[in-house]
Design a protein around this motif. Structure first.
Motif, mmCIF file in Angstrom:
data_model
loop_
_atom_site.group_PDB
_atom_site.id
_atom_site.type_symbol
_atom_site.label_atom_id
_atom_site.label_comp_id
_atom_site.label_asym_id
_atom_site.label_seq_id
_atom_site.Cartn_x
_atom_site.Cartn_y
_atom_site.Cartn_z
ATOM 1 N N ALA A 1 -5.241 -5.239 -5.108
ATOM 2 C CA ALA A 1 -4.760 -6.434 -4.408
ATOM 3 C C ALA A 1 -4.845 -6.303 -2.891
ATOM 4 C CB ALA A 1 -3.315 -6.721 -4.824
ATOM 5 N N CYS B 1 -8.414 -7.006 -2.101
ATOM 6 C CA CYS B 1 -8.919 -8.300 -2.606
ATOM 7 C C CYS B 1 -8.266 -9.496 -1.929
ATOM 8 C CB CYS B 1 -8.692 -8.412 -4.110
ATOM 9 S SG CYS B 1 -9.651 -7.252 -5.084
ATOM 10 N N THR B 2 -6.937 -9.426 -1.740
ATOM 11 C CA THR B 2 -6.224 -10.594 -1.180
ATOM 12 C C THR B 2 -5.386 -10.233 0.046
ATOM 13 O OG1 THR B 2 -4.233 -10.249 -2.517
ATOM 14 C CG2 THR B 2 -5.992 -11.597 -3.512
ATOM 15 N N PRO C 1 -7.587 -9.756 3.657
ATOM 16 C CA PRO C 1 -8.454 -9.093 2.668
ATOM 17 C C PRO C 1 -9.689 -8.555 3.374
ATOM 18 C CG PRO C 1 -8.270 -11.491 2.263
ATOM 19 C CD PRO C 1 -7.469 -11.196 3.476
ATOM 20 N N LYS D 1 -14.841 -7.582 -7.163
ATOM 21 C CA LYS D 1 -13.431 -7.261 -6.936
ATOM 22 C C LYS D 1 -12.802 -6.726 -8.224
ATOM 23 C CE LYS D 1 -12.918 -10.928 -3.543
ATOM 24 N NZ LYS D 1 -12.444 -12.298 -3.291
ATOM 25 N N HIS E 1 -9.150 -6.546 -9.402
ATOM 26 C CA HIS E 1 -7.866 -7.086 -8.960
ATOM 27 C C HIS E 1 -6.688 -6.271 -9.479
ATOM 28 C CE1 HIS E 1 -9.681 -10.859 -7.495
ATOM 29 N NE2 HIS E 1 -10.499 -10.728 -8.524
ATOM 30 N N GLY F 1 -4.273 -12.150 -8.099
ATOM 31 C CA GLY F 1 -4.825 -13.333 -7.438
ATOM 32 C C GLY F 1 -4.829 -14.540 -8.348
ATOM 33 N N ASN G 1 0.452 -13.669 -2.535
ATOM 34 C CA ASN G 1 -0.451 -14.794 -2.324
ATOM 35 C C ASN G 1 -0.417 -15.353 -0.920
ATOM 36 O OD1 ASN G 1 -1.768 -15.315 -5.067
ATOM 37 N ND2 ASN G 1 0.361 -14.813 -5.487
ATOM 38 N N ALA H 1 -2.420 -14.403 1.204
ATOM 39 C CA ALA H 1 -3.835 -14.572 1.541
ATOM 40 C C ALA H 1 -4.325 -15.959 1.178
ATOM 41 C CB ALA H 1 -4.688 -13.528 0.833
ATOM 42 N N TYR H 2 -3.664 -16.563 0.189
ATOM 43 C CA TYR H 2 -4.041 -17.920 -0.196
ATOM 44 C C TYR H 2 -3.850 -18.837 1.001
ATOM 45 C CZ TYR H 2 -3.664 -22.447 -2.595
ATOM 46 O OH TYR H 2 -3.820 -23.735 -2.990
#
Ligand code: SF4
Ligand code: SF4
Ligand code: SF4
Length: 249
Positions: free
Chosen positions: A85, A88-89, A123, A133, A135, A208, A240, A242-243
């Motif tokens: 994670a 990735c994010t 990320p 990725k 996750h 994610g 989240n 990163a979202y």
């Protein structure tokens, strides 16, 4: 004799728990070690070579001084895989972005805040191109092995793009929404065998989000309980952030 594919592992801002998961692969890892040359893996070996084909990168990008090292990995590797994670994010590291960097530094380092360098956590694909990725926080061992085996066989790894709810239902768990709790399983990427709900915990989407979280069943479940995807994401910023960062970029 053709040379074996060369694999390397690199860490940036992380707890290094995903590299530990790789080491935990034990028996399967022995088979893989026979098929590849591991040329850089700080947690396991002393050797260090910049000649590698596949680079696994763990950790978030959280300081500008890491940029050259990250770019160097990208330049050396044919394939870059984000591991976990954090990579990735941005993972848990992104929480500090909401606090404000200065405030976060003062909270952690107090009077010595000025001694250290940091910036917004992101990320790694905010800096370099990422090919695949793996996750999770931590990564599931089975998914890491699937990715390695696929890449060695020259095929694209199959990473689930359906919600954790699918795996949760297969395990016949009672849905947490029916117990009056929120759960991100409706929008989170499966592949962990619904670890958290299976042990009574809520899913925080450490793997994610699925690529289309507004579609089909996910939306229906949330609507049934009077919620929107945005409300649930707001509730679960833990993995989240990163979202939101991605939306800002
Ligand atoms: S994703 Fe989780 S387990 Fe992996 S390095 Fe980051 S904090 Fe550690
Ligand atoms: S919302 Fe959570 S508890 Fe309910 S089925 Fe989905 S993953 Fe399981
Ligand atoms: S259930 Fe959710 S939070 Fe738990 S491991 Fe799976 S994706 Fe991560």
């Amino acid at each position: 004799m053709p040379r074996k594919p060369r694999i390397s592992f690199h860490d940036f801002t992380s707890c290094e728990g995903c590299q530990l998961q790789v080491l935990n692969c034990e028996d399967e890892l022995l088979d893989i070690v026979g098929a590849v040359d591991i040329v850089q893996f700080r947690e396991a070996i002393d050797e260090k070579s910049d000649e590698y084909d596949i680079a696994f990168v763990e950790g978030a990008f959280t300081r500008e001084s890491d940029r050259p090292r990250l770019e160097h990995v990208r330049n050396c590797a044919k394939i870059v895989v984000a591991l976990g994670a954090c990579a990735c994010t941005g993972g848990l590291n992104v929480l500090k972005n909401y606090r404000g960097i200065e405030r976060a530094m003062k909270t952690v380092y107090g009077q010595r805040a000025g001694w250290y360098e940091t910036s917004e956590a992101r990320p790694i694909e905010a800096v370099i191109q990422v090919d695949y990725k793996v996750h999770g926080c931590p990564i599931p061992k089975a998914e890491f092995l699937e990715v390695v085996k696929s890449l060695l066989a020259g095929r694209k790894p199959q990473i689930p793009d359906y919600p954790v709810c699918v795996e949760c239902k297969l395990k016949e768990n009672v849905c947490l929404y029916h117990k009056g709790q929120y759960c991100m399983g409706v929008v989170a990427r499966a592949g962990c065998e619904a670890w958290c709900p299976s042990y009574g915990g809520r899913c925080y989407a450490c793997r994610g989000l699925i690529s289309d979280p507004n579609s089909g069943a996910a939306k229906d479940v949330l609507e049934e309980f009077g919620l929107t995807v945005e409300q649930v994401l707001e509730e679960f910023r833990l993995f989240n952030g990163a979202y939101d960062v991605a939306k800002k970029r």
